[in-house]
Design an enzyme around this catalytic site. Structure first.
Site, PDB file in Angstrom:
ATOM      1  N   ASP A  96      76.250 116.725  83.020  1.00  0.00           N
ATOM      2  CA  ASP A  96      75.661 115.376  82.964  1.00  0.00           C
ATOM      3  C   ASP A  96      76.212 114.357  83.976  1.00  0.00           C
ATOM      4  OD1 ASP A  96      78.887 115.667  82.412  1.00  0.00           O
ATOM      5  OD2 ASP A  96      78.713 113.813  81.680  1.00  0.00           O
ATOM      6  N   ARG A 130      72.484 116.011  79.947  1.00  0.00           N
ATOM      7  CA  ARG A 130      72.646 117.658  79.825  1.00  0.00           C
ATOM      8  C   ARG A 130      71.475 118.265  79.041  1.00  0.00           C
ATOM      9  NH1 ARG A 130      78.502 117.873  79.828  1.00  0.00           N
ATOM     10  NH2 ARG A 130      79.447 116.018  79.071  1.00  0.00           N
ATOM     11  N   GLU A 144      81.739 129.033  83.019  1.00  0.00           N
ATOM     12  CA  GLU A 144      81.891 127.596  83.616  1.00  0.00           C
ATOM     13  C   GLU A 144      80.573 127.007  83.917  1.00  0.00           C
ATOM     14  OE1 GLU A 144      83.124 124.600  83.584  1.00  0.00           O
ATOM     15  OE2 GLU A 144      85.082 124.639  84.751  1.00  0.00           O
ATOM     16  N   ASP A 145      80.443 125.783  83.804  1.00  0.00           N
ATOM     17  CA  ASP A 145      79.157 125.324  84.498  1.00  0.00           C
ATOM     18  C   ASP A 145      78.846 125.422  85.973  1.00  0.00           C
ATOM     19  OD1 ASP A 145      80.932 123.421  84.455  1.00  0.00           O
ATOM     20  OD2 ASP A 145      79.642 121.790  83.842  1.00  0.00           O
ATOM     21  N   LYS A 188      82.286 120.113  78.144  1.00  0.00           N
ATOM     22  CA  LYS A 188      81.164 120.350  77.380  1.00  0.00           C
ATOM     23  C   LYS A 188      79.998 121.100  78.428  1.00  0.00           C
ATOM     24  CE  LYS A 188      82.275 115.938  75.068  1.00  0.00           C
ATOM     25  NZ  LYS A 188      81.983 114.545  75.063  1.00  0.00           N
ATOM     26  N   GLY A 189      80.165 121.006  79.740  1.00  0.00           N
ATOM     27  CA  GLY A 189      79.004 121.412  80.714  1.00  0.00           C
ATOM     28  C   GLY A 189      78.648 122.596  80.626  1.00  0.00           C
ATOM     29  N   VAL A 218      74.780 117.253  90.775  1.00  0.00           N
ATOM     30  CA  VAL A 218      73.454 117.639  90.110  1.00  0.00           C
ATOM     31  C   VAL A 218      73.945 117.513  88.627  1.00  0.00           C
ATOM     32  CG1 VAL A 218      72.879 119.486  91.785  1.00  0.00           C
ATOM     33  CG2 VAL A 218      74.722 120.000  90.072  1.00  0.00           C
ATOM     34  N   ASP A 268      83.472 123.158  91.615  1.00  0.00           N
ATOM     35  CA  ASP A 268      83.098 122.212  92.750  1.00  0.00           C
ATOM     36  C   ASP A 268      84.465 122.031  93.574  1.00  0.00           C
ATOM     37  OD1 ASP A 268      82.116 119.528  93.649  1.00  0.00           O
ATOM     38  OD2 ASP A 268      83.323 118.386  92.630  1.00  0.00           O
ATOM     39  N   LYS A 270      79.722 125.157  94.340  1.00  0.00           N
ATOM     40  CA  LYS A 270      79.556 124.283  95.760  1.00  0.00           C
ATOM     41  C   LYS A 270      80.830 124.665  96.534  1.00  0.00           C
ATOM     42  CE  LYS A 270      78.424 120.055  93.128  1.00  0.00           C
ATOM     43  NZ  LYS A 270      78.959 118.607  92.793  1.00  0.00           N
TER      44      LYS A 270
HETATM   45  P1  IMP Z   1      86.162 120.872  89.775  1.00  0.00           P
HETATM   46  O1  IMP Z   1      87.543 121.213  88.822  1.00  0.00           O
HETATM   47  O2  IMP Z   1      86.322 119.980  90.637  1.00  0.00           O
HETATM   48  O3  IMP Z   1      85.769 122.231  90.349  1.00  0.00           O
HETATM   49  O4  IMP Z   1      84.994 120.343  88.691  1.00  0.00           O
HETATM   50  C1  IMP Z   1      84.755 121.221  87.907  1.00  0.00           C
HETATM   51  C2  IMP Z   1      84.170 120.299  86.600  1.00  0.00           C
HETATM   52  O5  IMP Z   1      83.398 118.936  86.988  1.00  0.00           O
HETATM   53  C3  IMP Z   1      82.890 120.966  86.049  1.00  0.00           C
HETATM   54  O6  IMP Z   1      83.289 121.700  84.908  1.00  0.00           O
HETATM   55  C4  IMP Z   1      81.880 119.759  85.732  1.00  0.00           C
HETATM   56  O7  IMP Z   1      82.126 119.373  84.483  1.00  0.00           O
HETATM   57  C5  IMP Z   1      82.247 118.724  86.806  1.00  0.00           C
HETATM   58  N1  IMP Z   1      81.330 118.791  87.852  1.00  0.00           N
HETATM   59  C6  IMP Z   1      81.463 119.214  89.100  1.00  0.00           C
HETATM   60  N2  IMP Z   1      80.407 118.894  89.889  1.00  0.00           N
HETATM   61  C7  IMP Z   1      79.449 118.272  89.165  1.00  0.00           C
HETATM   62  C8  IMP Z   1      78.104 117.940  89.552  1.00  0.00           C
HETATM   63  O8  IMP Z   1      77.720 117.962  90.610  1.00  0.00           O
HETATM   64  N3  IMP Z   1      77.525 117.518  88.111  1.00  0.00           N
HETATM   65  C9  IMP Z   1      78.075 117.207  86.973  1.00  0.00           C
HETATM   66  N4  IMP Z   1      79.240 117.541  86.755  1.00  0.00           N
HETATM   67  C10 IMP Z   1      80.156 118.020  87.917  1.00  0.00           C
END
Ligand code: IMP
Length: 176
Positions: free
Chosen positions: A158, A164, A98-99, A42-43, A152, A102, A130
């Site tokens: 969220d 959101r 994508e939002d 949803k981000g 964040v 991470d 990040k």
């Molecule tokens: P990744 O797979 O670790 O790169 O995470 C990606 C997903 O984790 C994103 O699409 C977000 O929904 C969530 N996410 C990662 N970091 C944050 C944050 O700082 N705040 C909120 N959601 C996050």
């Protein structure tokens, strides 16, 4: 709702300026062609809504549901599909929106999943990135802002389903 101690990190104006800039680049990149833009739920809902309005092309909007965090502030590393696309992507120009990247696990899962559907071209964008949190190599075509490894919220992002609707990105001093 759990109240977080928040401070503004990226203002509404800076978000809009950046989204317009990325929209122009994508318009140039696909000039004269059609595009299927995929909103990762949803981000990325707010980033997607603003970005597609900054792209001057014929666009089909699609929604892809994935979940990786559960209710925690750290990625579980496990990516689950919660809603699949409704159109085939074979031979199409695809923009994946994508939002935040991470650990990079979700973006890489999505790229692999979409590549397997044989698009003509796949271009990726993430509003936030990040670099210090990456657990795997992850290339993104259009990054909005590189940020520190802090949790964040806002502008689609969220905490436990809330925040959101903040019109800006805020960082929390409750975690890390
Ligand atoms: P990744 O797979 O670790 O790169 O995470 C990606 C997903 O984790 C994103 O699409 C977000 O929904 C969530 N996410 C990662 N970091 C944050 C944050 O700082 N705040 C909120 N959601 C996050």
């Amino acid at each position: 709702m759990v109240p977080l101690k928040l401070s503004e990190l990226i203002s509404q104006d800076d978000l809009q300026t950046k989204v317009t800039e990325i929209g122009k680049k994508i318009t140039e990149q696909f000039k004269g062609e059609e595009l299927t833009a995929i909103c990762v739920l949803k981000g990325s809902c707010l980033y997607f809504a603003d970005l597609v309005r900054s792209i001057d092309l014929d666009i089909q909007c699609e929604f892809f549901g994935v979940s990786s965090y559960g209710a925690s502030t750290h990625s579980s590393g496990e990516v689950k599909t919660t809603l699949d696309l409704t159109v085939p992507l074979e031979g199409k120009n695809v923009l994946l929106v994508e939002d935040i990247v991470d650990t990079g696990l979700t973006m890489n899962f999505l790229k692999k999943n979409i590549e397997a559907r044989m698009p003509k071209k796949l271009v990726t964008t993430s509003l936030l990135f990040k670099p210090a949190a990456l657990k795997t190599e992850c290339y993104i075509d259009h990054v909005g802002f590189e940020i520190e490894n802090r949790f964040v919220v806002g502008y689609g992002l969220d905490y436990q389903g809330f925040y959101r609707n903040l019109p800006y990105i805020a960082q929390s001093s409750d975690f890390n």
